[in-house]
Design a protein around this motif. Structure first.
Motif, short mmCIF file in Angstrom:
data_model
loop_
_atom_site.label_atom_id
_atom_site.label_comp_id
_atom_site.label_asym_id
_atom_site.label_seq_id
_atom_site.Cartn_x
_atom_site.Cartn_y
_atom_site.Cartn_z
N GLU A 177 0.83 -1.20 0.00
CA GLU A 177 0.00 0.00 0.00
C GLU A 177 0.88 1.26 0.00
O GLU A 177 0.60 2.23 -0.73
N VAL A 180 2.30 1.83 -3.48
CA VAL A 180 1.33 2.40 -4.41
C VAL A 180 1.12 3.88 -4.12
O VAL A 180 1.07 4.71 -5.04
N GLU A 181 1.02 4.23 -2.84
CA GLU A 181 0.83 5.63 -2.46
C GLU A 181 1.99 6.49 -2.92
O GLU A 181 1.80 7.63 -3.36
N SER A 206 -6.01 -1.95 -15.25
CA SER A 206 -5.85 -0.90 -14.23
C SER A 206 -7.04 -0.88 -13.28
O SER A 206 -6.87 -0.69 -12.07
N GLN A 207 -8.26 -1.07 -13.81
CA GLN A 207 -9.43 -1.10 -12.94
C GLN A 207 -9.40 -2.33 -12.04
O GLN A 207 -9.74 -2.25 -10.86
N GLU A 210 -7.05 -1.58 -9.24
CA GLU A 210 -7.61 -0.65 -8.27
C GLU A 210 -8.59 -1.34 -7.33
O GLU A 210 -8.61 -1.08 -6.13
N ASN A 211 -9.39 -2.24 -7.87
CA ASN A 211 -10.35 -2.95 -7.02
C ASN A 211 -9.66 -3.97 -6.11
O ASN A 211 -10.11 -4.23 -4.99
N ARG A 213 -6.75 -3.38 -4.91
CA ARG A 213 -6.19 -2.50 -3.88
C ARG A 213 -7.25 -2.15 -2.83
O ARG A 213 -6.96 -2.15 -1.62
N VAL A 214 -8.46 -1.88 -3.27
CA VAL A 214 -9.55 -1.59 -2.32
C VAL A 214 -9.75 -2.79 -1.39
O VAL A 214 -10.02 -2.63 -0.19
N GLN A 217 -6.96 -2.86 1.17
CA GLN A 217 -7.21 -1.79 2.14
C GLN A 217 -8.28 -2.23 3.14
O GLN A 217 -8.19 -1.94 4.34
N GLU A 248 -18.96 -3.63 -10.13
CA GLU A 248 -18.32 -2.97 -11.27
C GLU A 248 -19.31 -2.65 -12.39
O GLU A 248 -19.20 -1.62 -13.06
#
Length: 534
Positions: A177, A180-181, A206-207, A210-211, A213-214, A217, A248
């Motif tokens: 994380e 990525v930040e 990329s999407q 991102e998901n 990554r969510v 998190q 999505e």
């Protein structure tokens, strides 16, 4: 002649069939002359990519080149040479041997073989294999798509990453994380073992990231110590990915291509079976009717079969009871109609298939706001007696097995294989193949001096034993027997050629897509574990 008998019966049965088209779904009813055929609901195919994007026409092009497109062709032939048969069967082969940096193998996995054979065009099955880099172990997955290949494609690309993230420590999640930040490179999570023809949704990577990554998190917010068990990680990953697939397609999306892919993924479906192997610890997560079994060599040299999954469908009493618990008693008689969930779907667990998970109102809302839905062959279809959704789940059933020295191999395959061969037949074929391969290993003892006559006789002996034609890839061997075996369990070359040249409008009636992965275990490493831990 067998070929004339088979070919004439196939053509006549196909041309006597009745085909009914209904809103994006194809139902076939055949009037067979000689035997009954167990039909499956055949959904119409949907395009995976728009024409301007990547095309799947080249995937498995070798196999497709020998196939007819219709039973109405005048020049119809089931003839294939042995080399053409091998080209078709071996086009999807993938093999990988496990070695460490010192070219030694201390892994409990020795190697794996995998292969696919399409019935649908394009093939709706997918497969994945990967070595975990941030955690330990290897993963192998088989995914059986329906109503198109879109959902199976997405799940094959994403699910192993969700499982790997679920297994990572809090510290490892915090590190990725932070990377990525700070816009720094993220250490890879998996080393994928892929066939050159395996495709990807590159436009939407990329999407997907991102998901993912969510999701990690969310895992950080949970603050679970010491983290998930392996069973919990696999269940969490399956459920979260299915939830993301659903969300999505509901999210506003300006990019037309990404919106279309999300629609196709959510409104098609896929069953999934994933194995995780770490030392002697084997976990198998299954949702649907793919299947995993172990081949076990007993002390007396005989072989036995150990099933690791149950087929989730109307023939499984546990599934019937589960669904009855989850829905009102008034629906007991309508949950399964004609051995299908709500009369529609064979498996009772799957990714995607939002038509059997969403409310009628949500389906209408999403499709009403998707101007391309009809062009993508996606329609709202509400089955009769649709009162208390969701009726379908992607939550897997996880089985744990501690590997023993006598556990020699694991077979994971889509239902296309199991419809043709029993568990026992599959284990027998793999065991026999292993024996034949081992017989080839010893060096040939040459008489001295070696003359041409001696060499010629030796080659003839090898040919007569069938060694020259033996498939090196065991998955190919299984597929060859699945579609080519006669009543004696022997491959009939003429039947095999006929099954491989079936035209696209007929092939699905006789065989499904078949995907097979066979994992060989390192018995020495497994036995060393027990010796060192006595």
């Amino acid at each position: 002649m067998m070929s004339r008998t088979v070919s004439s019966w196939i053509l006549s049965s196909a041309r006597n069939s009745i085909v009914l088209q209904r809103k994006g779904r194809l139902y076939s009813i055949c009037i067979p002359n000689r035997q009954k055929i167990k039909w499956k609901l055949i959904f119409s195919k949907t395009l995976l990519y728009p024409a301007a994007s990547c095309s799947l026409d080249n995937i498995f092009s070798v196999k497709k080149a020998f196939r007819h497109t219709s039973t109405e062709e005048e020049q119809f032939s089931f003839q294939l040479s042995p080399s053409q048969i091998n080209d078709i069967l071996r086009a999807g082969e993938l093999s990988h041997k496990i070695l460490d940096l010192n070219c030694k193998n201390t892994n409990s996995v020795l190697r794996f073989d995998s292969n696919q054979l399409a019935s649908n065009t394009p093939i709706e099955d997918r497969r994945s294999a990967a070595t975990c880099l941030q955690t330990r172990g290897m993963m192998f997955g088989v995914f059986d798509g329906h109503a198109g290949s879109a959902c199976a494609q997405a799940v094959s690309e994403r699910l192993l990453h969700y499982i790997a993230v679920s297994l990572m420590s809090r510290q490892a999640l915090e590190e990725i994380e932070l990377a990525v930040e700070c816009m720094k490179p993220v250490m890879p999570i998996l080393q994928l073992h892929k066939h050159p023809n395996d495709v990807e949704y590159r436009e939407i990577t990329s999407q997907y990231f991102e998901n993912l990554r969510v999701y990690w998190q969310h895992l950080l917010d949970l603050d679970i110590e010491p983290g998930f068990s392996l069973e919990e990680a696999m269940i969490s990953a399956f459920k979260r990915l299915d939830s993301d697939i659903s969300l999505e397609v509901q999210a506003p999306q300006e990019n037309e291509l990404m919106r279309n892919i999300a629609l196709q993924v959510a409104f098609s479906g896929a069953t999934a079976c994933v194995a995780h192997v770490d030392g002697v610890h084997l976990h198998v997560a299954n949702a649907g009717d793919c299947r995993a079994i172990l081949g076990v060599c007993e002390e007396d040299g005989t072989w036995s079969t150990l099933p690791l999954t149950r087929d989730h469908n109307a023939f499984d009493e546990f599934e019937i009871r589960r669904l009855k618990r989850e829905h009102p008693r008034s629906e007991e008689k309508t949950l399964f109609v004609n051995d299908r969930l709500l009369g529609i779907l064979m498996p009772s667990r799957a990714f995607g298939d939002v038509q059997l998970k969403w409310s009628k109102e949500l389906q209408h809302s999403v499709l009403e706001n998707s101007c391309d839905a009809e062009a993508l062959n996606i329609y709202q279809y509400v089955p009769p007696n649709y009162h208390t959704p969701p009726y379908l789940t992607a939550e897997p059933e996880v089985t744990y097995h501690k590997l023993r020295g006598k556990d020699k191999f694991l077979i994971i395959a889509s239902d296309g294989l199991w419809e043709m061969l029993s568990n026992e037949q599959v284990v027998k074929l793999v065991a026999g193949h292993l024996t034949e391969l081992n017989e080839q290993k010893p060096q040939l003892a040459f008489e001295k001096p070696v003359n041409l006559g001696y060499m010629h006789n030796l080659l003839l002996q090898r040919k007569n034993r069938g060694i020259a034609s033996l498939d090196k890839n065991i998955a190919t061997h299984l597929i060859r027997h699945a579609i080519g075996d006669n009543e004696y369990g022997e491959v009939d070359q003429e039947k095999l050629a006929a099954m491989l040249t079936l035209p696209e409008d007929l092939a699905r009636m006789y065989r499904d897509d078949i995907t097979v992965t066979v994992v060989y275990f390192n018995s020495e490493t497994i036995e060393n574990y027990y010796r060192n831990n006595e």
